[in-house]
Design a protein around this motif. Structure first.
Motif, short mmCIF file in Angstrom:
data_model
loop_
_atom_site.label_atom_id
_atom_site.label_comp_id
_atom_site.label_asym_id
_atom_site.label_seq_id
_atom_site.Cartn_x
_atom_site.Cartn_y
_atom_site.Cartn_z
N PRO A 17 0.80 -1.23 0.00
CA PRO A 17 0.00 0.00 0.00
C PRO A 17 0.84 1.28 0.00
O PRO A 17 0.47 2.26 -0.68
CB PRO A 17 -0.83 -0.13 1.29
CG PRO A 17 -0.93 -1.59 1.52
CD PRO A 17 0.40 -2.14 1.10
N THR A 18 1.96 1.31 0.74
CA THR A 18 2.77 2.52 0.74
C THR A 18 3.47 2.71 -0.60
O THR A 18 3.62 3.83 -1.09
CB THR A 18 3.81 2.49 1.87
OG1 THR A 18 4.65 1.33 1.72
CG2 THR A 18 3.14 2.44 3.23
N ASP A 55 -5.15 3.81 -6.76
CA ASP A 55 -4.92 4.25 -5.38
C ASP A 55 -6.19 4.79 -4.75
O ASP A 55 -6.48 4.52 -3.58
CB ASP A 55 -3.82 5.31 -5.38
CG ASP A 55 -3.39 5.70 -3.98
OD1 ASP A 55 -2.84 4.84 -3.26
OD2 ASP A 55 -3.61 6.86 -3.59
N THR A 113 -8.07 3.19 -1.50
CA THR A 113 -8.34 4.01 -0.32
C THR A 113 -9.81 3.97 0.06
O THR A 113 -10.16 3.92 1.25
CB THR A 113 -7.88 5.45 -0.56
OG1 THR A 113 -6.46 5.47 -0.76
CG2 THR A 113 -8.22 6.34 0.64
N ALA A 156 -10.42 0.71 1.79
CA ALA A 156 -9.79 0.73 3.12
C ALA A 156 -10.59 1.57 4.10
O ALA A 156 -10.76 1.20 5.27
CB ALA A 156 -8.36 1.26 3.01
N CYS A 204 -12.24 0.17 7.55
CA CYS A 204 -11.87 0.70 8.87
C CYS A 204 -13.08 1.05 9.72
O CYS A 204 -12.98 1.12 10.95
CB CYS A 204 -10.98 1.93 8.70
SG CYS A 204 -9.30 1.55 8.15
N ARG A 221 -4.29 -1.99 3.17
CA ARG A 221 -4.20 -0.59 3.59
C ARG A 221 -4.98 -0.34 4.87
O ARG A 221 -4.63 0.55 5.66
CB ARG A 221 -4.69 0.32 2.46
CG ARG A 221 -4.61 1.81 2.79
CD ARG A 221 -4.71 2.65 1.53
NE ARG A 221 -3.44 2.66 0.81
CZ ARG A 221 -3.26 3.25 -0.37
NH1 ARG A 221 -4.28 3.86 -0.98
NH2 ARG A 221 -2.08 3.23 -0.96
N THR A 262 -6.28 7.92 6.92
CA THR A 262 -4.97 7.69 7.50
C THR A 262 -4.68 6.20 7.45
O THR A 262 -5.43 5.41 8.04
CB THR A 262 -4.90 8.19 8.95
OG1 THR A 262 -5.20 9.59 8.97
CG2 THR A 262 -3.51 7.95 9.53
N GLU A 263 -3.63 5.82 6.75
CA GLU A 263 -3.32 4.41 6.57
C GLU A 263 -2.95 3.76 7.90
O GLU A 263 -2.22 4.34 8.71
CB GLU A 263 -2.17 4.25 5.57
CG GLU A 263 -1.92 2.82 5.17
CD GLU A 263 -1.04 2.73 3.93
OE1 GLU A 263 -0.14 1.89 3.92
OE2 GLU A 263 -1.29 3.51 2.99
#
Length: 429
Positions: free
Chosen positions: A22-23, A51, A55, A58, A62, A90, A151-152
């Protein structure tokens, strides 16, 4: 658990500073956002578009999960599968890339959430309701809303990134990045082509890890009747059923044959050459076999996984082997494959230890079959080749040890070995 990668390479992947997929993806999006990342049929995603979709997934994950929980991916369409996989990573989850309908893996992994697409949510719920598992949330990854505020989740390179089935291999973030770099070093072409699904070890490496790690775009194709694009290259497993036809489809040098081991993330050798890993051929007592002699293939490198999910005893036996004459203490992976190294260090794979007869059990039986036997090794399952070494100074009548070993294996395991090799200190007897 200390892995061979952490020991061999001095812990260089042990800190959280090492990159993760992911980074690396975020970096690609920042510097080459408008360039193509992956293409499937009429769909092409740029690095920036990929990307953003990752995101979005992700962010949704979360809201309903906690870092470290497991997310099963039951998606057939490769682009959505890749987005779901990277979104899970991520979000700090352990991804489980699967082919739809893999009931055994879902039951074994016990995921907290299952990722699907909008058109398969109902079918996925029906599938899960018939499984011997607890209830699951199901998230459709293709209809989540994009967001700019995210925020990952922090992860360490040594954390488990995903579980690779059918065996449930725990692959860390460091493992997959390491194997991607190893494969990329010998992968021809500026564009990658793959027909393997992302639920497959080699498919995941070629469709996700190598493109993100190197910036090379990938084209996902159907294995039947495709034409490789210009300047495209790929890797193919030596066991691929279409190997001959695929070799004819590519220009000379554009397709390279590799040996794939799921416990080592994916690629171990390419055209017989070790892909940045140590390889040993091992016989009885964990001793290295000389050049040209066949034995079990052992591997050590930063791509070797952490172990098997929820199987600590088997993990210790397979992933934490020690080579008796090693130049320094390190752990080795027992691949279960058979082969030999030639004088130039190239590996030839000759077979596989088949299921049904545990090699350790066969070795114990062979070692106890005659008092002159010092060590034993067994390879090949139903077509077993058993190698025994005699105790120093032992000189039993010729054929006596072989007959004793064959009788013991027949009595205790119902097995007739294909060959029993008896070695003395002076060579074969």
């Amino acid at each position: 658990m200390l892995t061979s990668s952490e020991r061999v390479f001095g812990g260089r992947f042990a800190s959280g500073a090492a990159p993760t997929l992911p980074t690396l993806l975020a970096g690609r999006a920042a510097v080459a956002g408008d360039e193509p990342a992956l293409t499937w049929l009429a769909t092409t995603l740029t690095w920036a578009a990929l990307d953003r979709r990752v995101t979005a997934v992700a962010t949704a994950l979360c809201q309903v999960t906690e870092p470290g929980q497991r997310a099963a991916i039951l998606i057939a369409r490769p682009v959505d599968h890749i987005v779901a996989f990277l979104g899970a990573l991520r979000a700090g989850l352990v991804a489980i890339p699967l082919a739809p309908g893999n009931r055994a893996a879902v039951t074994d992994a016990e995921p907290s959430i299952v990722l699907a697409t909008a058109d398969t949510v109902a079918a996925t719920r029906r599938f899960l309701s018939a499984s011997d598992t607890c209830g699951h949330r199901v998230l459709a990854v293709d209809i989540v809303e994009e967001t700019r505020e995210f925020t990952e989740a922090p992860v360490a390179a040594g954390d488990v990134a995903y579980l690779q089935y059918p065996a449930g291999v725990m692959v860390t973030h460091a493992n997959v990045v390491a194997n991607a770099r190893q494969a990329a070093a010998v992968l021809p072409g500026r564009t990658i082509v793959t027909w393997r699904p992302p639920s497959d070890p080699l498919g995941l490496l070629l469709a996700v890890a190598v493109p993100i790690t190197t910036g090379r775009p990938v084209v996902l194709v159907d294995r039947s009747g495709f034409r490789p694009p210009p300047d495209a290259g790929t890797l193919v497993s030596a066991t691929d059923p279409d190997l001959g036809r695929l070799q004819e489809a590519f220009a000379p040098g554009a397709l390279r044959v590799c040996h794939v081991v799921a416990e080592a993330t994916a690629v171990v050798t390419v055209e017989g050459e070790p892909a940045g890993q140590r390889i040993a051929i091992v016989g009885p007592g964990g001793r290295r076999w000389p050049t040209g002699e066949a034995g079990e293939i052992w591997v050590s490198g930063p791509n070797v996984g952490r172990g098997y999910w929820n199987r600590p005893a088997e993990s210790a036996r397979v992933f934490c082997a020690f080579l008796a004459d090693d130049d320094e203490p390190r752990w080795w992976l027992r691949t279960g494959d058979l082969g030999f190294l030639d004088g130039a260090g190239a590996l030839s794979v000759t077979g596989r230890i088949a299921a049904g007869h545990d090699s350790q059990d066969l070795q114990v039986t062979a070692k106890a079959a005659h008092p002159a036997v010092h060590e034993a090794a067994a390879f090949g399952g139903e077509q077993a080749v058993v190698v025994v070494e005699l105790r120093p100074g032992a000189l039993p009548p010729r054929g006596e040890v072989e007959r004793a070993v064959r009788a013991a294996l027949s009595a205790e395991h119902g097995l007739t070995p294909r060959r029993v090799v008896v070695r003395s200190l002076g060579g074969l007897r």
